[in-house]
Design a protein around this motif. Sequence first.
Motif, PDB file in Angstrom:
ATOM      1  N   VAL A 165       0.860  -1.334  -0.062  1.00 20.34           N
ATOM      2  CA  VAL A 165      -0.045   0.026   0.126  1.00 20.34           C
ATOM      3  C   VAL A 165       0.726   1.237  -0.121  1.00 20.34           C
ATOM      4  N   ASP A 166       1.957   1.306   0.858  1.00 15.32           N
ATOM      5  CA  ASP A 166       2.648   2.249   0.763  1.00 15.32           C
ATOM      6  C   ASP A 166       3.390   2.651  -0.491  1.00 15.32           C
ATOM      7  N   GLU A 167       3.734   1.655  -1.229  1.00 12.83           N
ATOM      8  CA  GLU A 167       4.265   1.941  -2.529  1.00 12.83           C
ATOM      9  C   GLU A 167       3.425   2.361  -3.518  1.00 12.83           C
ATOM     10  N   LEU A 168       2.272   1.747  -3.468  1.00  9.92           N
ATOM     11  CA  LEU A 168       0.981   2.383  -4.286  1.00  9.92           C
ATOM     12  C   LEU A 168       0.830   3.894  -3.923  1.00  9.92           C
ATOM     13  N   PHE A 169       0.837   4.327  -2.617  1.00  7.28           N
ATOM     14  CA  PHE A 169       0.600   5.357  -2.195  1.00  7.28           C
ATOM     15  C   PHE A 169       1.773   6.555  -2.997  1.00  7.28           C
ATOM     16  N   SER A 170       2.841   6.118  -2.723  1.00  4.89           N
ATOM     17  CA  SER A 170       4.121   6.999  -3.335  1.00  4.89           C
ATOM     18  C   SER A 170       3.733   7.081  -4.791  1.00  4.89           C
ATOM     19  N   LYS A 171       3.223   6.204  -5.489  1.00  6.54           N
ATOM     20  CA  LYS A 171       2.919   6.329  -6.877  1.00  6.54           C
ATOM     21  C   LYS A 171       1.736   7.149  -7.223  1.00  6.54           C
ATOM     22  N   GLY A 172       0.860   7.026  -6.103  1.00  7.18           N
ATOM     23  CA  GLY A 172      -0.491   7.855  -6.637  1.00  7.18           C
ATOM     24  C   GLY A 172      -0.026   9.445  -6.382  1.00  7.18           C
ATOM     25  N   VAL A 173       0.758   9.750  -5.223  1.00  3.75           N
ATOM     26  CA  VAL A 173       1.080  11.093  -4.935  1.00  3.75           C
ATOM     27  C   VAL A 173       2.055  11.615  -6.177  1.00  3.75           C
ATOM     28  N   ALA A 174       3.140  11.002  -6.730  1.00  2.00           N
ATOM     29  CA  ALA A 174       3.606  11.082  -7.881  1.00  2.00           C
ATOM     30  C   ALA A 174       2.811  11.569  -9.116  1.00  2.00           C
ATOM     31  N   GLU A 175       1.889  10.718  -8.950  1.00  2.00           N
ATOM     32  CA  GLU A 175       0.879  10.993 -10.308  1.00  2.00           C
ATOM     33  C   GLU A 175       0.047  12.155 -10.077  1.00  2.00           C
ATOM     34  N   MET A 176      -0.197  12.365  -8.980  1.00  2.00           N
ATOM     35  CA  MET A 176      -1.033  13.633  -8.450  1.00  2.00           C
ATOM     36  C   MET A 176      -0.260  14.937  -8.958  1.00  2.00           C
ATOM     37  N   GLY A 177       1.284  14.928  -8.338  1.00  2.00           N
ATOM     38  CA  GLY A 177       2.178  15.768  -8.631  1.00  2.00           C
ATOM     39  C   GLY A 177       2.167  16.186 -10.320  1.00  2.00           C
ATOM     40  N   GLU A 178       2.146  15.259 -11.061  1.00  2.00           N
ATOM     41  CA  GLU A 178       2.318  15.340 -12.467  1.00  2.00           C
ATOM     42  C   GLU A 178       0.777  15.797 -13.036  1.00  2.00           C
ATOM     43  N   GLN A 179      -0.281  16.228 -12.260  1.00  2.00           N
ATOM     44  CA  GLN A 179      -1.525  16.466 -12.712  1.00  2.00           C
ATOM     45  C   GLN A 179      -2.196  15.199 -13.502  1.00  2.00           C
ATOM     46  N   ARG A 180      -1.635  13.857 -13.497  1.00  2.00           N
ATOM     47  CA  ARG A 180      -2.290  12.957 -13.976  1.00  2.00           C
ATOM     48  C   ARG A 180      -3.321  12.363 -13.005  1.00  2.00           C
ATOM     49  N   PHE A 181      -4.551  13.405 -13.070  1.00  2.00           N
ATOM     50  CA  PHE A 181      -5.456  13.120 -11.964  1.00  2.00           C
ATOM     51  C   PHE A 181      -6.263  11.761 -12.225  1.00  2.00           C
ATOM     52  N   PRO A 182      -6.908  11.214 -13.512  1.00  7.95           N
ATOM     53  CA  PRO A 182      -7.285  10.141 -13.491  1.00  7.95           C
ATOM     54  C   PRO A 182      -6.522   8.904 -13.018  1.00  7.95           C
ATOM     55  N   GLU A 183      -5.310   8.934 -13.467  1.00  7.64           N
ATOM     56  CA  GLU A 183      -4.387   7.617 -13.016  1.00  7.64           C
ATOM     57  C   GLU A 183      -4.267   7.764 -11.289  1.00  7.64           C
ATOM     58  N   ALA A 184      -4.106   9.026 -10.661  1.00 11.76           N
ATOM     59  CA  ALA A 184      -3.765   8.943  -9.171  1.00 11.76           C
ATOM     60  C   ALA A 184      -5.130   8.627  -8.688  1.00 11.76           C
ATOM     61  N   ILE A 185      -6.213   9.237  -9.390  1.00  7.87           N
ATOM     62  CA  ILE A 185      -7.731   8.477  -8.675  1.00  7.87           C
ATOM     63  C   ILE A 185      -7.684   6.899  -8.840  1.00  7.87           C
ATOM     64  N   ALA A 186      -7.363   6.308  -9.615  1.00  5.05           N
ATOM     65  CA  ALA A 186      -7.140   5.021  -9.965  1.00  5.05           C
ATOM     66  C   ALA A 186      -6.307   4.282  -8.964  1.00  5.05           C
TER      67      ALA A 186
END
Length: 224
Positions: free
Chosen positions: A101-122
């Motif tokens: 989960v922590d690995e996915l969390f870091s991935k989601g934060v990075a996606e959000m920082g890159e404004q890739r919101f659909p990917e971050a939401i997923a």
Amino acid sequence: MKLSKVAMKRLVLLALAIACLVPAMPAAAEPERPSRTAALAALKKSDAEERRRGARGLAIVGRMEDAPKLIAALRDADERVRAVAELALWAVWSRSGDARVDELFSKGVAEMGEQRFPEAIATFTRIIELKPGFAEGWNKRATAYFLAGEFRRSLRDCDEVIKRNPQHFGVLSGYGQIYLRLDQPEKALEYFRRALAVNPNLEGVQGLAEKLDSIIVRRRQRSI
């Protein structure tokens, strides 16, 4: 009460700036992993440097049950203790206790920082499926929904965060930002004040609340 378009635009821009701020996590580059017991004890010391050391230690080894002590430290007499305690809270809240989960969390934060919101939401949705009790998974998805303009979905996720972490000043501020976008200024101000009641060090939120309060007062005076 509805705000003028100019006032609303200014407040929304300020709210967006606050929402896009990503707290910098304390560096974990200490030579040895600190003792949680020692960190908790240091947080109670009369010496400010000791209290800072305690807060830094809890950023690395603290648990959710330590959050009330860090929240109390947000009102410490020492400014640096307050700042470190705030960062430590974000660090504690962001640890799920599950490596996957922590690995996915870091991935989601990075996606959000890159404004890739659909990917971050997923990504955050997957985290919620894996660990629904992890409040920060809901909070980050709420943030991603907000930045994607999906305010009602963001509100629903904020509700889930507050069920699990009632003193989450980030999500309380988030409610305010959402209600501001929904043109409900009184409700927005209520939540900004609730966020400040937990963490009085949120300068951006304080400034936004003051501006909003001033606008509401002026509008009420004109209506008399």
